[in-house]
Design an enzyme around this catalytic site. Sequence first.
Site, mmCIF file in Angstrom:
data_model
loop_
_atom_site.group_PDB
_atom_site.id
_atom_site.type_symbol
_atom_site.label_atom_id
_atom_site.label_comp_id
_atom_site.label_asym_id
_atom_site.label_seq_id
_atom_site.Cartn_x
_atom_site.Cartn_y
_atom_site.Cartn_z
ATOM 1 N N GLU A 115 0.828 -1.216 0.000
ATOM 2 C CA GLU A 115 0.000 0.000 0.000
ATOM 3 C C GLU A 115 0.859 1.263 0.000
ATOM 4 O O GLU A 115 0.341 2.376 0.132
ATOM 5 C CB GLU A 115 -0.947 0.000 1.211
ATOM 6 N N ARG A 153 17.006 9.646 -22.865
ATOM 7 C CA ARG A 153 16.858 10.332 -24.157
ATOM 8 C C ARG A 153 17.344 11.766 -24.097
ATOM 9 O O ARG A 153 17.668 12.364 -25.114
ATOM 10 C CB ARG A 153 15.391 10.339 -24.607
ATOM 11 N N ASP A 168 11.411 15.547 -30.297
ATOM 12 C CA ASP A 168 10.353 14.762 -29.659
ATOM 13 C C ASP A 168 9.201 15.667 -29.244
ATOM 14 O O ASP A 168 9.391 16.854 -28.999
ATOM 15 C CB ASP A 168 10.886 14.078 -28.393
#
Length: 244
Positions: A115, A153, A168
């Site tokens: 949890e 990246r 991108d």
Amino acid sequence: MRIDVITLFPDMVEQVVNYGVVGRAADRKLMYLQCWNPRDYTVDKHRTVDDRPYGGGPGMLMKVQPLEETIQAVREKNPLAQLIYLSPQGKPVNQAMLAKQVGTQSVIFLCGRYEGVDERLIQKEVDQEWSIGDYVISGGELAAMVCIDAMARLIPGALGHEQSAQQDSFSEGLLDYPHYTRPEEYKGMEVPEVLMNGNHQHIEDWRERQSLGRTWQRRPDLLELKVLDDRQQALLNDFKDEFK
Ligand SMILES: C[S@@+](CC[C@H](N)C(=O)[O-])C[C@H]1O[C@@H](n2cnc3c(N)ncnc32)[C@H](O)[C@@H]1O
């Protein structure tokens, strides 16, 4: 860039450096990844890392002590890094946050399980909380791997020479333009003529117009945050005119 990940499943996270752009970044020594297992910092013979929540309720929680001692060990190796807890309650991750973190050259990710972790550990040790979206996954490992891939990246030199993260989606606050490869015609669908005429200015204009238009169609919230120059506004108006 140095990345430390605190996780009960180090084998899972270590996989991220075996493939593609992240693999190349690791091979080129642009990124170094080390995983730390809180189970190695337990003090009981069963190596317990979880316990039942006070107040009752379903599920277990990650205990403070093994996590705190793991964090101390990590901080000896990586003393200046921000500690980021991956959590559905965190700030939604975006390209700007990832780029800023890459700029610091280091990060420590804490992956929850069960949890989640005891709140006192978060209060005491965590600098930021990041979420990968408004849904709940079973552990922080996949979230850490998403962030590691996206950060790789953005490390200069990690992408091939011909590629650039600057093209991108999100890097300039816009979505990317559509891409095409051979054949010229596929089942009656043709590549836009402008991409094949060799006129670089026309190609650049078309791509920017598409990028602006797509963002307007799909993510108008991004456009609201972006200041367009006169040329971009004209390209967007031109795109919008086609849809009137
Ligand atoms: C089952 S989740 C716990 C969810 C928690 N009970 C809640 O509802 O906020 C277990 C762990 O998965 C990770 N996790 C789950 N969803 C996530 C998300 N959207 N982004 C980042 N981490 C997430 C966190 O590390 C979290 O501690």
